[in-house]
Design an enzyme around this catalytic site. Structure first.
Site, mmCIF file in Angstrom:
data_model
loop_
_atom_site.group_PDB
_atom_site.id
_atom_site.type_symbol
_atom_site.label_atom_id
_atom_site.label_comp_id
_atom_site.label_asym_id
_atom_site.label_seq_id
_atom_site.Cartn_x
_atom_site.Cartn_y
_atom_site.Cartn_z
ATOM 1 N N SER A 199 -64.198 0.888 -46.435
ATOM 2 C CA SER A 199 -64.863 2.456 -45.998
ATOM 3 C C SER A 199 -65.452 2.694 -47.151
ATOM 4 C CB SER A 199 -63.765 3.749 -45.359
ATOM 5 O OG SER A 199 -64.245 5.032 -45.492
ATOM 6 N N HIS A 201 -66.527 6.483 -48.219
ATOM 7 C CA HIS A 201 -66.159 7.357 -49.602
ATOM 8 C C HIS A 201 -64.776 7.516 -49.673
ATOM 9 C CE1 HIS A 201 -62.826 9.476 -45.976
ATOM 10 N NE2 HIS A 201 -63.017 8.128 -45.411
ATOM 11 N N CYS A 325 -44.666 20.067 -41.405
ATOM 12 C CA CYS A 325 -45.434 20.881 -40.510
ATOM 13 C C CYS A 325 -47.121 20.286 -41.211
ATOM 14 C CB CYS A 325 -46.007 23.177 -41.154
ATOM 15 S SG CYS A 325 -44.020 23.243 -41.506
HETATM 16 C C1 LIG Z 1 -58.693 6.655 -45.361
HETATM 17 C C2 LIG Z 1 -58.083 5.728 -44.445
HETATM 18 C C3 LIG Z 1 -58.933 5.347 -43.174
HETATM 19 C C4 LIG Z 1 -59.757 5.573 -42.388
HETATM 20 O O1 LIG Z 1 -61.142 5.604 -42.954
HETATM 21 P P1 LIG Z 1 -62.259 6.704 -42.620
HETATM 22 O O2 LIG Z 1 -63.694 5.908 -43.047
HETATM 23 O O3 LIG Z 1 -61.817 7.793 -42.641
HETATM 24 O O4 LIG Z 1 -62.399 6.721 -41.017
HETATM 25 C C5 LIG Z 1 -58.128 4.078 -42.638
HETATM 26 N N1 LIG Z 1 -57.491 2.936 -43.224
HETATM 27 C C6 LIG Z 1 -56.937 3.604 -45.000
HETATM 28 C C7 LIG Z 1 -56.043 2.750 -44.915
HETATM 29 C C8 LIG Z 1 -57.281 4.850 -45.465
HETATM 30 O O5 LIG Z 1 -56.482 5.463 -46.293
#
Ligand SMILES: *Cc1c(COP(=O)(O)O)cnc(C)c1O
Length: 394
Positions: A199, A201, A325
């Site tokens: 991903s 970001h 929580c």
């Molecule tokens: C953040 C994350 C995701 C999800 O990715 P997005 O781009 O936010 O949908 C999936 N797997 C792991 C291990 C992550 O840290």
């Protein structure tokens, strides 16, 4: 007030160099890559350039990269896409109990359709035993999906070993590499991978863009149907600025990853040692060495994770917790439960995830603030007073 972000595992800021690379692709190079005219073709060219960059970064071929909208889609697409394309071969999937929800939820969904899913346990460090993977494989197994490194506790799995077991048995092997892509060396051949998710970001690229690596020849049911983009597997007009940004983020990671690993490992270990030394009844979650260079996850007994998190936030420090929580279910994190943490320790967990801009001063600041917060909260805790006084605290 000083503000310190230590939640890079949740998301990272976009590197300014990435923003700079993206900007012309909103206003100047705005064609649709599927269009045949010059505007379209110049957009197509940058998409293919980025595909090339991403592929070579992980030892793959460009045609093995599918652009998606992020890690969640890549995981959903892989689980559903392989299950549905291979249901004539079998209906059994193997994964682990500590996967991201973007793997676990599609698996639960498939179970309702009649698929069978084995959720492997992990040891107290969060490690999957490759022997357990081997034992779980049967004649109907079509896919194994084990994450490269865990987003909560940072544990890095023996992926190459699990991959070779999968290959010996002719089963496809997928890894969710969202936490390692751009942070640790990832080579699809060395790790014996058939499929991988990443991903943008999480590595200083933009939100809303990700990739699947799918080894040549692998059939997957399409995730989105429409205009036939990405060889008919993932329709929808390409997110050109996002894809360019992801490519630039990968270029930067290629240059800076080695140095970043060294820098972050030192800061990580200082923060871990600092917390364990300064705070009684605190313990490390995850593996001491097989862990992400940027991940610190500790449990602090007799204090609520949320209370610590909010008090830290008031001091300008951002982190996260696996305590109850913070979730809708009021259950502590499935990862902390899977490593066998008793409830009181799962409730007192904090995750600090470090990043490219993190400095030694940031770590000092956390270490100067956290023990005071814990002391203040414990002073208000009847349980802490009782346990410490009568000596049942171990
Ligand atoms: C953040 C994350 C995701 C999800 O990715 P997005 O781009 O936010 O949908 C999936 N797997 C792991 C291990 C992550 O840290």
């Amino acid at each position: 007030m000083k503000r310190i972000y230590l939640d890079y595992a949740a998301t990272t800021p976009v590197d300014v160099r990435v923003v700079k690379a993206m900007l012309p692709h909103f206003t100047e190079i705005y064609g649709n890559p599927s269009s045949l005219h010059a505007f379209g073709q110049e957009a197509k060219h940058v998409v293919e350039e980025s595909r090339h960059t991403v592929a070579s970064f992980i030892g793959a071929k460009p045609e093995e990269i599918i652009f998606t909208s992020g890690g969640t889609e890549s995981n959903n697409f892989t689980i559903g896409g392989i299950a549905h394309a291979r249901s004539d071969k079998g209906n059994h999937i193997i994964t682990s109990r500590i996967e991201h929800h973007a793997i676990l939820e599609p698996c639960h969904f498939l179970e309702k359709e009649g698929f069978q899913v084995t959720y492997l346990p992990v040891d107290k460090y969060g490690l999957v035993d490759p022997g357990d993977v081997r034992k779980a494989i049967n004649a109907k197994t079509i896919l194994i999906s084990i994450m490269h490194a865990n987003n909560e506790i940072g544990t890095i799995q023996p992926i190459a070993e699990i991959g070779s077991i999968a290959r010996e048995n002719g089963v496809y092997f997928h890894t969710d590499a969202v936490q390692t892509f751009g942070h640790l060396p990832v080579d699809v051949d060395e790790l014996n991978l058939d499929l991988l998710s990443a991903s943008g970001h999480k590595l200083y690229g933009p939100k809303g863009v990700g990739i699947i690596y799918a080894r040549k020849g692998i059939r997957m049911s399409p995730f989105m149907q429409g205009g036939g983009q990405e060889k008919g597997r993932r329709a929808s007009t390409h997110n050109v600025p996002g894809i360019v940004g992801l490519g630039k983020a990968v270029d930067l990671a290629k240059e800076e990853m080695g140095q970043e690993i060294e820098h972050l490992t030192v800061l990580r270990d200082r923060l871990i040692q600092g917390i364990l030394n300064a705070i009684e009844y605190s313990s490390l979650n995850g593996h001491p060495t097989k862990r992400l260079p940027n991940n610190v996850n500790v449990s602090i007994a007799y204090v609520e994770g949320e209370s610590m998190l909010l008090n830290l936030d008031m001091e300008g420090i951002a982190c996260s917790t696996g305590s109850a929580c913070s979730s809708a279910s009021l259950e502590p994190s499935h990862v902390l439960t899977a490593i066998g943490l008793p409830h009181e320790l799962a409730h007192g967990s904090l995750r600090f995830s470090l990043g490219r801009p993190t400095t030694s001063d940031d770590i000092n600041y956390v270490l100067s603030v956290l023990p005071g917060i814990v002391g203040k909260l414990r002073a208000m805790s009847p349980l802490y007073k009782k346990e410490v006084k009568y000596g049942s605290v171990q």
